[in-house]
Design an enzyme around this catalytic site. Structure first.
Site, mmCIF file in Angstrom:
data_model
loop_
_atom_site.group_PDB
_atom_site.id
_atom_site.type_symbol
_atom_site.label_atom_id
_atom_site.label_comp_id
_atom_site.label_asym_id
_atom_site.label_seq_id
_atom_site.Cartn_x
_atom_site.Cartn_y
_atom_site.Cartn_z
ATOM 1 N N GLU A 30 0.873 -1.208 -0.111
ATOM 2 C CA GLU A 30 -0.016 0.049 0.084
ATOM 3 C C GLU A 30 0.720 1.343 -0.029
ATOM 4 O O GLU A 30 0.886 1.927 0.833
ATOM 5 C CB GLU A 30 -0.956 -0.012 1.180
ATOM 6 C CG GLU A 30 -1.682 -1.115 1.098
ATOM 7 C CD GLU A 30 -2.917 -1.166 2.127
ATOM 8 O OE1 GLU A 30 -2.931 -0.349 3.121
ATOM 9 O OE2 GLU A 30 -3.855 -2.317 2.414
ATOM 10 N N GLU B 92 -6.239 -8.006 -0.187
ATOM 11 C CA GLU B 92 -6.778 -7.833 0.789
ATOM 12 C C GLU B 92 -8.365 -7.233 0.454
ATOM 13 O O GLU B 92 -8.494 -6.454 -0.340
ATOM 14 C CB GLU B 92 -6.330 -6.575 1.598
ATOM 15 C CG GLU B 92 -4.884 -6.889 1.949
ATOM 16 C CD GLU B 92 -4.310 -5.674 2.942
ATOM 17 O OE1 GLU B 92 -4.974 -4.981 3.430
ATOM 18 O OE2 GLU B 92 -3.308 -5.782 3.166
#
Ligand code: IFM
Length: 434
Positions: A167, A351
């Site tokens: 991320e 995710e």
């Protein structure tokens, strides 16, 4: 959940994800201090000033946790290695105990028939490097390359996949512009440098992995769908700016060798000199891209300096993070990523999940069911989705929000550390185990 494996393409992989600092118990095994430890020790940064010193004590409960992943029927376990556990000072000597731990983790997964998907950085920067400016420092790509070499020389012969950085938006923007994550800065120049150095470090790590012969290399980005709060042109422009900063900056760098104009409007004066020359490294070819997806935001224009946007009030239904449940955003990111950036490159949902303290957890089952249907829609629309990994295996340290945001398929009692599979775990096991 009324799925069977036959409802997804042949070879589609299901899995679960965690990260090192959130579960291991960072206070053990000779790991070095990280910028999350000092961020959490600063009053006001983290709920109840909680930190990852003990977390789920996964470090000492490795076998029990790996058995739980096996019994769930997961094909893949996505975990991260902690830089500060491997190299306590960030550079220089490695911690043999840390390397041994990740060795045992990988071997333990393989012995149970689970594919190890490693991420090399999930936010616990060694404090010694934070002291030298962390992601702002132009030496970061070199330091990260050395760390990559150290850890992947040890485990890279047995991993199923590897991604350098989890991320990049969180590492860059959330931590240096919004100040919500370590190091807690609110500084546009630090932001520009961090966002660029994160991508350059990613590229250097990919090159190191290739040199070591590591297979199946990818990048994991998090995305939030942006919807304009109204049809007013300035709200539409604000939502496009949000989308550019959050979503398109990283995909643009990785797959087009350019940054969106709406981001350069604010960040260009602050990017490091010669940034345009770094795209050859940043664009080192990948084998897959990972999409982390949770929610969308409604975005409105505000007067003031760039980036001139604010989040409009969220509308339900919400998770315990107060994030809107919006499965269409997952479908739309999967199709847009393929259409505009990655073509036939395999995409994994690396995710997806929800925070909910409810037990049993029918709300989580419903959330997963709706997002898996969104994946099926994206597949039907031609997006090459190859797998779906739930965040998270077990309740854990949710960063600035501490331990009471529960994302796990497994309940963790943070007093006794007892693990209890939730209804969602059993619902997934029913069809993943085949
Ligand atoms: O817990 C985090 C994880 O570390 C990164 N992706 C989002 C999750 C939920 O907020």
């Amino acid at each position: 959940m009324n799925f069977t494996r036959a409802d997804f393409p042949d070879g589609f992989r299901f899995g679960v994800a965690t990260s090192a600092y959130q579960i291991e118990g960072h206070g053990q095994g000779g790991a070095g201090l990280t910028h999350w430890d000092s961020f959490a020790a600063t009053p006001g940064n983290v709920a109840r000033a909680e930190n990852g010193a003990r977390a789920c004590d996964h470090y000492n409960r490795l076998d029990e946790d790996l058995d739980l992943i096996r019994d769930l029927g997961a094909d893949v376990y996505r975990f991260s290695t902690s830089w500060a556990r491997v190299m306590p000072d960030g550079t220089g000597a490695a911690n043999p105990e840390g390397l041994d731990f990740y060795d045992r983790l990988v071997d333990g997964l393989l012995a149970r028939g689970i594919a190890p998907a490693v991420t090399l950085y999930h936010w616990e920067l060694p404090q010694a490097l934070a002291d030298r400016g962390g992601w702002r420092n132009a030496d970061m790509p070199n330091w990260f390359a050395d760390y990559t070499e150290t850890i992947m020389a040890r485990i890279g012969d047995r991993t199923w996949s590897a991604a350098p950085i989890n991320e990049p938006w969180c590492v860059g923007w959330l931590s240096h512009f919004d100040g919500h994550h370590a190091p807690g800065l609110r500084d546009i120049r630090a932001t520009a440098r961090a966002m660029h150095h994160v991508l350059l470090s990613h590229g250097r790590a990919i090159q190191v992995c290739k040199g070591l012969g590591v297979q199946n290399l990818g990048a994991v980005c998090n995305f939030e769908w942006a919807t304009a709060a109204s049809d007013a042109p300035e709200d539409v422009a604000a939502s496009e700016r949000y989308d550019a900063i959050y979503n398109r900056f990283f995909l643009g760098g990785l797959f087009r060798g350019e940054y969106p104009a709406e981001v350069l409007d604010g960040l260009e004066p602050h990017l490091p000199q010669g940034w345009q020359d770094d795209f050859t490294t940043i664009q080192s070819p990948l084998d897959w891209v990972g999409v982390n997806y949770y929610t969308r935001k409604r975005i409105a224009h505000v007067d003031g300096p760039w980036p001139n946007y604010a989040e409009a009030p969220t509308q339900g239904p919400l998770t315990d993070m107060e994030w809107e449940i919006h499965p269409d955003g997952l479908r739309d990111f999967l199709t847009r990523t393929a259409r505009e950036y990655t073509g036939d490159l395999p995409i994994y949902v690396t995710e997806n999940g929800m925070a909910s303290a409810t037990t049993p957890d029918p709300d989580r089952i419903d959330f997963l069911d709706r997002h898996l249907r969104a994946v099926q829609q994206a597949l039907a629309d031609g997006a090459p989705v190859h797998g779906y990994f739930v965040w998270s295996l077990m309740d854990n340290y949710e960063w600035a929000l501490g331990y009471d945001k529960r994302f796990g398929l497994i309940h963790v009692d943070f007093d006794t550390l007892a693990r209890t599979p939730k209804a969602s775990y059993h619902a997934l096991a029913k069809w993943w185990r085949g």
